[in-house]
Design an enzyme around this catalytic site. Structure first.
Site, PDB file in Angstrom:
ATOM      1  N   ASP A   1     -13.947   2.981  -5.212  1.00  0.00           N
ATOM      2  CA  ASP A   1     -12.823   2.357  -4.481  1.00  0.00           C
ATOM      3  C   ASP A   1     -12.897   1.002  -3.782  1.00  0.00           C
ATOM      4  OD1 ASP A   1     -10.536   2.560  -2.967  1.00  0.00           O
ATOM      5  OD2 ASP A   1     -11.255   4.301  -1.824  1.00  0.00           O
TER       6      ASP A   1
ATOM      7  N   ASP B   1      -2.045   5.931  -3.347  1.00  0.00           N
ATOM      8  CA  ASP B   1      -2.358   6.587  -2.011  1.00  0.00           C
ATOM      9  C   ASP B   1      -1.395   7.589  -1.588  1.00  0.00           C
ATOM     10  OD1 ASP B   1      -5.059   6.353  -1.953  1.00  0.00           O
ATOM     11  OD2 ASP B   1      -4.999   4.975  -0.242  1.00  0.00           O
TER      12      ASP B   1
ATOM     13  N   TRP C   1       0.617  -1.234  -0.064  1.00  0.00           N
ATOM     14  CA  TRP C   1      -0.123   0.068  -0.119  1.00  0.00           C
ATOM     15  C   TRP C   1       0.836   1.291   0.089  1.00  0.00           C
ATOM     16  CZ3 TRP C   1      -0.344   3.613   3.954  1.00  0.00           C
ATOM     17  CH2 TRP C   1      -1.504   4.583   3.657  1.00  0.00           C
TER      18      TRP C   1
HETATM   19  C1  DGJ Z   1      -8.704   5.046  -0.308  1.00  0.00           C
HETATM   20  C2  DGJ Z   1      -8.338   5.799  -1.526  1.00  0.00           C
HETATM   21  O1  DGJ Z   1      -7.192   5.390  -2.243  1.00  0.00           O
HETATM   22  C3  DGJ Z   1      -8.158   7.311  -1.071  1.00  0.00           C
HETATM   23  O2  DGJ Z   1      -7.800   8.041  -2.180  1.00  0.00           O
HETATM   24  C4  DGJ Z   1      -9.621   7.564  -0.676  1.00  0.00           C
HETATM   25  O3  DGJ Z   1     -10.582   7.517  -1.593  1.00  0.00           O
HETATM   26  C5  DGJ Z   1      -9.923   6.928   0.635  1.00  0.00           C
HETATM   27  N1  DGJ Z   1      -9.918   5.390   0.422  1.00  0.00           N
HETATM   28  C6  DGJ Z   1     -11.055   6.952   1.456  1.00  0.00           C
HETATM   29  O4  DGJ Z   1     -11.630   6.251   2.150  1.00  0.00           O
END
Ligand code: DGJ
Length: 737
Positions: free
Chosen positions: A496, A558, A207
């Site tokens: 998502d 992220d 991640w």
């Molecule tokens: C994970 C995503 O990758 C983020 O950009 C965001 O949308 C969050 N989830 C929201 O919970």
């Protein structure tokens, strides 16, 4: 044991392709021909096995049959030859492409060639995402194999896209017998490379650290990687490159393999005792155990294989072009993307109608064209004010939207983007495959969450995964998302998915889930073709060709730290077109790394992705940074068409250089844009020359509206860009004169 010496005799050379057509077949030899690739195999008349002859540079004429030498010891001929679709149990000790547990319990197969069919174009792959093309773009060869002992039929489908030097393969297995059998493993692609030294590249990570390029020598024995997370995952991407050890980014032979699938997968590379390297790419056997009753079939996902003589970069450009034109179905595949602002890093899940209106208003004033409301807008009885509640209840939060979501959408879409007559557009976040135990949905349907009997349902981020294999769950998701999209003027969806799959009722549930998920994607994207869909799975946890079939772009990571992003985006671009990457300029100090980078550097990195955006609250920014945003948005919009459709050249890599650089050249070759970065300061040291690639050596190019140089000078000598500080960046335009 007594040595048994025998020599496979050279009976006759394998017949060559005698015409220039994409597929030449005569029932004993088969040739798939791309512009610069040949893929050849033949039938061994004595065993009925399919024997690989060549996958590589374009060749014509007869190919000598491979001589195996003396067959001594335990490994029989079957374990020494290059096989197209290796089955198991008869003396090939390498990993098989297919392992079937027959109804009697044994796992022996004897698949032999039967016949073949050639088709113009490419048939659909039932229920699975797949490349497509017109009769002019692609041709398909289907080779029918059969096991007389078990009555199992295997159809191998090979499609060739000559222009992209791509061969696409999938396998369809049918139980024509009377008992039940189990498919325990099934690779979509299996290639046996002749004995030679080879390297491989994979994309590994976790991640917020996706797509790190890992190059290594292929050693004797097995080396591979997989995802067992239920999704393609951040951990490893379903992509493999195999190459000559001397091959570089711009030179030498490289083979790329990319699995069109979003679930658990496995890539196995095995250099056998004889030195032949076998590469298998397909479903993860640990999550298959697929039962086939009489008359039933299993179709594997397809694997795209491309060949390049122009290094890793050439391989990537073939995949980029193929995916942009013959994989992504969305009408936005190469359409200019609106510069967007996403609320997540700026507001998190804490907002109300008035705060998001303010944020949207500020965005519009900066020149943003699309405002995206991320997580936190839904849940009535269990409002989504943190990640502990609400998933599954796709009803706007009545406290946050007392006049309904459409009221907020209407006021936001009434705003005009600065200096235009364009109305701001509105986008919304969903995570439809998931459920929080704190939700009405879970209370009503606990049986819809994936589970294994009475084993505890382990949580990640306080959530469980819905069993999307169930038709009633698929219909629920389709209805829930459709209701919201029908209720307001929503032109973008961020889809998502924030955890892996743990407990399942059976190993085969993972693949059943994928088939259900693809049905949901297909129905929704067909029903709402004007919506720009973006995939996301905690960033790049599902960045794969399967998702790209339906969603033209995916949130890449992220991690929005721009230095990290250079590595992540360059790694992702090994297999995927930059047009497919979502990339945002975020606030400093960065939320993931704590690093503070200049706003231009952050903007320049983000505009190398096809979907540029901001991920911050401008009202929290230092004035100077905020003042820089309109010009950065304008620049992003200027480069966007070249990023979306142009050819990408990774000129220098962040793993190898303090000066990573990327050149994008427009499809017609008339324009190019160079991105050049300096990570550490360059103190009292020569300034490097950056050599371009892909230009016309004889043409003249104007550089940033000033000096002109020939393509040969730009490519053989290069340009210098002095930068005084660390974290410096330049965006340079080249125009063909
Ligand atoms: C994970 C995503 O990758 C983020 O950009 C965001 O949308 C969050 N989830 C929201 O919970």
């Amino acid at each position: 044991m007594a040595a048994v010496a025998s020599l496979v005799t050279l009976l006759s050379p394998v017949m060559a392709a005698s015409s220039s057509s994409a597929i030449v077949a005569d029932g004993s030899s088969f040739s798939l021909n791309g512009n610069d690739v040949s893929y050849r195999f033949h039938v061994d008349n004595s065993t009925g096995d399919l024997i690989s002859d060549h996958f590589g540079a374009s060749v014509s004429g007869d190919i000598p049959i491979e001589v195996t030498g003396n067959v001594n010891g335990w490994v029989n001929t079957i374990g020494r030859v290059r096989r197209e679709f290796p089955d198991q149990g008869r003396g090939d000790f390498r990993q098989p492409a297919i392992r079937i547990r027959q109804s009697e319990g044994y796992a022996v197969s004897d698949l032999r060639y039967q016949s073949y069919t050639v088709k113009q174009g490419k048939p659909d792959l039932s229920g699975l995402p797949a490349t497509f093309g017109t009769d002019d773009e692609v041709s398909t060869l289907i080779v029918h194999m059969y096991d007389n002992f078990s009555s199992v039929a295997a159809d191998l489908s090979y499609s060739v896209f000559p222009k992209h030097n791509a061969i696409v393969r999938s396998a369809n297995i049918t139980n024509q017998g009377k008992g039940n059998l189990t498919i325990e493993s099934l690779a979509s692609m299996s290639v046996d490379f002749p004995y030679e030294n080879l390297d491989m590249i994979s994309l590994r990570g976790d991640w917020a650290r996706e797509a790190h390029r890992e190059r290594r020598k292929i050693e004797y024995g097995k080396q591979g990687f997989e995802s067992a997370t239920g999704y393609s995952s951040h951990l490893h991407n379903p992509f493999l490159a195999v190459m000559d050890p001397a091959s570089t980014e711009s030179n030498g032979e490289v083979w790329g393999f990319s699995l069109v699938y979003s679930g658990s997968f496995s890539v196995d590379v095995e250099k056998g005792s004889q030195g032949i390297t076998r590469a298998l790419v397909g479903l993860n056997p640990s999550q298959l155990s697929w039962s086939l009753g009489p008359g039933e079939s299993l179709t594997s996902p397809e694997c795209v294989a491309v060949y390049s003589e122009n290094g890793v970069g050439g391989m990537s450009r073939s995949l980029h072009n193929l995916y942009r034109k013959n994989l992504i179905k969305s009408k936005f595949a190469t359409a200019d993307r609106p510069a967007l602002l996403n609320s997540w890093e700026g507001l998190g899940a804490t907002f109300n109608e008035s705060t998001i209106y303010q944020l949207a208003k500020e965005s519009a004033a900066l020149g943003i064209k699309l405002f995206v409301l991320d997580d936190g807008w839904f849940g009535d009885k269990y409002p989504r004010t943190s990640d502990d509640a609400g998933l599954g209840d796709w009803i706007p939060n009545p406290e946050r939207f007392p006049d309904g979501l459409s009221h907020a959408v209407n006021s936001i879409t009434a705003l005009k983007a600065a200096n235009t007559s364009t109305n701001l557009r509105f986008g919304l976040w969903f995570e439809p495959e998931m459920v929080n135990p704190n939700s009405t949905l879970y209370h009503e349907h606990p049986e819809w969450a994936l589970h294994a009997g009475s084993y505890p349902r382990t949580l990640t981020r306080n959530q469980l995964v819905l069993n999307v294999a169930l038709p009633e769950v698929q219909d629920f998701i389709i209805d829930a998302v459709s209701n919201i999209l029908n209720s307001s003027d929503i032109s973008y969806v961020k889809w998502d998915n924030n955890r892996g799959i743990h407990e399942t009722p059976s190993p085969s549930t993972d693949h059943e889930y994928m088939l259900g998920m693809y049905r949901v994607f297909d129905v929704l994207t067909t029903r709402f073709p004007d919506v720009l869909w973006e995939g996301c799975a905690s960033g790049g946890g599902r960045f794969d060709p399967g998702v790209l079939q339906y969603f033209p772009q995916i949130w890449t990571s992220d991690d929005t730290d721009a230095v990290e992003r250079i590595t992540i985006q360059m790694g992702t671009s090994l297999a995927y077109p930059p047009s497919a990457m979502g990339a945002h300029l975020s606030a400093v100090p960065n939320q993931q790394t704590g690093r503070t980078l200049p706003v231009d550097f952050r903007g320049h990195v983000a505009m190398m992705g096809g979907s540029f955006g901001l991920e911050l609250d401008p009202s929290d920014m230092p004035e100077d940074d905020k003042a820089a945003l309109p010009a950065l948005i304008e620049l992003a919009e200027k480069v966007n068409p070249i990023i979306l459709t142009g050819d990408m050249y990774r000129l220098s890599l962040p793993e190898e250089s303090n000066w990573p650089a990327v050149l994008f050249i427009s499809e017609d070759g008339n324009k190019a844009v160079l991105f050049y970065f300096q990570i550490n300061p360059n103190i009292n040291h020569a300034i490097p020359w950056i050599k371009m690639q892909g230009l016309d050596p004889k043409a003249t190019y104007r550089v940033d509206g000033n000096s002109t140089y020939s393509g040969s000078v730009l490519m053989k000598i290069g340009l210098q860009f002095p930068i005084a500080t660390d974290y410096g960046s330049k965006v340079v335009f080249l125009e063909k004169q």
